[in-house]
Design a protein around this motif. Structure first.
Motif, PDB file in Angstrom:
ATOM      1  N   PRO A 326       0.835  -1.200   0.000  1.00 41.32           N
ATOM      2  CA  PRO A 326       0.000   0.000   0.000  1.00 41.32           C
ATOM      3  C   PRO A 326       0.873   1.255   0.000  1.00 41.32           C
ATOM      4  CG  PRO A 326       0.127  -0.877   2.211  1.00 41.32           C
ATOM      5  CD  PRO A 326       0.868  -1.846   1.326  1.00 41.32           C
ATOM      6  N   LEU A 327       0.282   2.366  -0.394  1.00 45.78           N
ATOM      7  CA  LEU A 327       0.994   3.644  -0.362  1.00 45.78           C
ATOM      8  C   LEU A 327       0.891   4.223   1.038  1.00 45.78           C
ATOM      9  CD1 LEU A 327       2.537   5.818  -1.880  1.00 45.78           C
ATOM     10  CD2 LEU A 327       0.347   6.841  -2.539  1.00 45.78           C
ATOM     11  N   SER A 328       2.036   4.481   1.647  1.00 48.53           N
ATOM     12  CA  SER A 328       2.064   4.939   3.025  1.00 48.53           C
ATOM     13  C   SER A 328       3.340   5.722   3.265  1.00 48.53           C
ATOM     14  CB  SER A 328       1.990   3.731   3.971  1.00 48.53           C
ATOM     15  OG  SER A 328       2.609   3.979   5.205  1.00 48.53           O
ATOM     16  N   ALA A 329       3.219   6.865   3.950  1.00 51.44           N
ATOM     17  CA  ALA A 329       4.399   7.662   4.283  1.00 51.44           C
ATOM     18  C   ALA A 329       5.323   6.893   5.207  1.00 51.44           C
ATOM     19  CB  ALA A 329       3.970   8.973   4.927  1.00 51.44           C
ATOM     20  N   ASP A 330       4.755   6.117   6.116  1.00 50.89           N
ATOM     21  CA  ASP A 330       5.581   5.343   7.044  1.00 50.89           C
ATOM     22  C   ASP A 330       6.362   4.250   6.316  1.00 50.89           C
ATOM     23  OD1 ASP A 330       4.724   6.869   9.158  1.00 50.89           O
ATOM     24  OD2 ASP A 330       3.233   5.408   9.860  1.00 50.89           O
ATOM     25  N   LEU A 331       5.711   3.577   5.383  1.00 49.83           N
ATOM     26  CA  LEU A 331       6.401   2.526   4.631  1.00 49.83           C
ATOM     27  C   LEU A 331       7.485   3.125   3.739  1.00 49.83           C
ATOM     28  CD1 LEU A 331       3.476   0.121   3.642  1.00 49.83           C
ATOM     29  CD2 LEU A 331       5.152  -0.149   5.477  1.00 49.83           C
ATOM     30  N   ASP A 374       7.530  11.913  -3.577  1.00 48.43           N
ATOM     31  CA  ASP A 374       6.211  12.020  -4.204  1.00 48.43           C
ATOM     32  C   ASP A 374       5.909  10.760  -5.000  1.00 48.43           C
ATOM     33  OD1 ASP A 374       3.778  12.872  -5.183  1.00 48.43           O
ATOM     34  OD2 ASP A 374       4.632  14.240  -6.682  1.00 48.43           O
ATOM     35  N   ILE A 375       5.703   9.666  -4.291  1.00 46.77           N
ATOM     36  CA  ILE A 375       5.426   8.391  -4.953  1.00 46.77           C
ATOM     37  C   ILE A 375       4.074   8.442  -5.670  1.00 46.77           C
ATOM     38  CG2 ILE A 375       5.180   5.904  -4.630  1.00 46.77           C
ATOM     39  CD1 ILE A 375       7.999   7.084  -4.072  1.00 46.77           C
ATOM     40  N   ALA A 376       3.097   9.112  -5.065  1.00 47.97           N
ATOM     41  CA  ALA A 376       1.780   9.211  -5.694  1.00 47.97           C
ATOM     42  C   ALA A 376       1.871   9.923  -7.040  1.00 47.97           C
ATOM     43  CB  ALA A 376       0.802   9.935  -4.773  1.00 47.97           C
ATOM     44  N   GLY A 377       2.631  11.004  -7.094  1.00 49.81           N
ATOM     45  CA  GLY A 377       2.800  11.729  -8.348  1.00 49.81           C
ATOM     46  C   GLY A 377       3.519  10.896  -9.388  1.00 49.81           C
ATOM     47  N   TYR A 378       4.508  10.141  -8.959  1.00 53.33           N
ATOM     48  CA  TYR A 378       5.238   9.255  -9.863  1.00 53.33           C
ATOM     49  C   TYR A 378       4.299   8.213 -10.461  1.00 53.33           C
ATOM     50  CZ  TYR A 378       8.394   5.373 -11.126  1.00 53.33           C
ATOM     51  OH  TYR A 378       9.038   4.341 -11.775  1.00 53.33           O
ATOM     52  N   LEU A 379       3.492   7.588  -9.617  1.00 55.48           N
ATOM     53  CA  LEU A 379       2.592   6.527 -10.081  1.00 55.48           C
ATOM     54  C   LEU A 379       1.471   7.066 -10.938  1.00 55.48           C
ATOM     55  CD1 LEU A 379       2.427   4.367  -6.844  1.00 55.48           C
ATOM     56  CD2 LEU A 379       3.785   3.944  -8.895  1.00 55.48           C
TER      57      LEU A 379
END
Length: 386
Positions: A326-331, A374-379
């Motif tokens: 999952p997408l998570s800042a902690d991960l 910015d993983i969300a932006g990348y994806l």
């Protein structure tokens, strides 16, 4: 009295620093008595490492991240203060598939975007004819080999989960599986692509350094709790391997290095295959066609051995893209924390950067920059994802 350590490894050229550090005496010079234990699969290495049968391990960079995140197996936080290799994989395909890709190409198949689009046309034609999907081998679900294939296919419009089959095989079994036509292609590290070429059963389509200018491949990993208990031993381990990496990168030592790597119990292939890999000068076809790359496999040069947290973020992004996490800042933070440049610097000092290193630390062939924060932006830019 020396400190005894057991380290698990897979017979690949990016285990070079491990083998040279142990067999050339660099570990002994640091007061370390190292036993290298050769394994056949990444699952074996991971499981024995996790339960403490190995003190350290030659581990896939994505697998180190997955272990720390508790994805795909039990959660065992690991860290790395030393990178064993940057880049070093290749995509090899059968002669029949290579011919089909060339026939469908709208340009030079040396361009991975051209070959990816051609693969999409091959896949569509096979589907229209009612043929079985193409099958590609990779070494582990949490591996750069898996993400290399998926990135290349996705960039060309091929859905790796819907349009082809991806299967897991240990690296030494790839060649036999291509020869028996159980596979149409594979992505694996050296020397197994070159073995297939010399047998005349495959063509190297791409070095994966053509997909990414810089991708962490293997790491010298230790469990986080072990590191906390043995800080001075860890420093000594990093120093020994930094010395080995420098030794390997000195061309004057290459013949000796190849002899060490091909000794019984180590990689056990012809020294010529190792030499080609270290020199970045590989035969890519049975007719002897050569391709060269100064970044095919970086062992020590260009700060390759210094862990980069950006690589942890990129590997985590691939896990999110393909539905493994999952997408998570902690991960994301935990993934970055696997890569410990501070440990490297404390042991050997800061390494000089590669002058031609990509600005974002990755250098994807699509030209799109990677932002590790910015993983969300990348994806969001990916048309094919889970």
């Amino acid at each position: 009295m020396s400190e005894r350590l057991r380290i698990g490894f897979i017979p690949l050229v990016d285990a070079a620093a491990l083998i040279v550090a142990a067999d050339k005496g660099f570990c002994a010079a640091e007061g370390l008595d190292v036993e290298l234990v050769r394994e056949i699969s990444w699952a074996n290495v991971r499981d024995k490492f996790n339960i403490g049968l190995f003190d350290a391990a030659h581990l896939l960079a994505p697998l180190a991240v997955a272990s720390s995140l508790g994805i795909g197996h039990v959660k065992v936080p690991v860290i790395s203060g030393f990178g064993l290799g940057v880049n070093g994989n290749a995509i090899t395909v059968s002669p029949d598939l290579h011919a089909a890709i060339v026939a469908m190409a709208d340009g030079d198949v040396a361009d991975p975007l051209v070959s990816g689009r051609a693969l999409a046309r091959v896949v569509a034609e096979r589907r229209a004819k009612g043929q079985e999907p193409l099958t590609f081998g990779m070494t582990f679900p949490f591996s750069s080999h898996n993400y290399d294939l998926r990135f290349w296919m996705g960039a060309g419009g091929v859905d790796p989960d819907e349009d082809v089959r991806l299967v897991v095989l240990p690296p030494p079994f790839m060649v036999e599986s291509l020869a028996s036509k159980h596979l149409d292609g594979f992505c694996v590290g050296a020397p197994w692509n070159s073995v297939a070429i010399d047998l005349g059963i495959g063509t190297i389509l791409h070095f994966t350094s053509e997909l990414f200018q810089r991708a962490a491949e293997k790491m010298l990993t230790v469990r986080a709790n072990w590191a906390a208990q043995h800080p001075e031993v860890l420093k000594a381990l990093i120093r020994a391997h930094a010395r080995a990496a420098d030794y390997i990168e000195d061309v004057a030592n290459r013949d000796e290095v190849c002899a060490l790597l091909t000794a019984p119990g180590r990689i056990e292939v012809a020294p010529e295959l190792i030499r080609r890999t270290l020199d970045g000068r590989l035969k890519v076809a049975a007719d002897g066609t050569l391709r060269t790359s100064d970044r095919y496999l970086l062992v020590g040069r260009g700060a390759a051995a210094r862990p980069d947290p950006v690589q942890g973020a990129w590997n985590y992004a691939q896990m999110v893209r393909w539905g493994q996490a999952p997408l998570s800042a902690d991960l994301l933070a935990a993934a970055k924390a696997v890569f410990r440049p501070d440990l490297y610097d404390a042991a050997v000092g800061t390494a000089p950067a590669l002058p031609s290193a990509p600005a974002d630390g990755i250098g994807e062939c699509t030209g799109a920059p990677f932002d590790p924060d910015d993983i969300a932006g990348y994806l969001a830019r990916m048309t094919i994802r889970r």
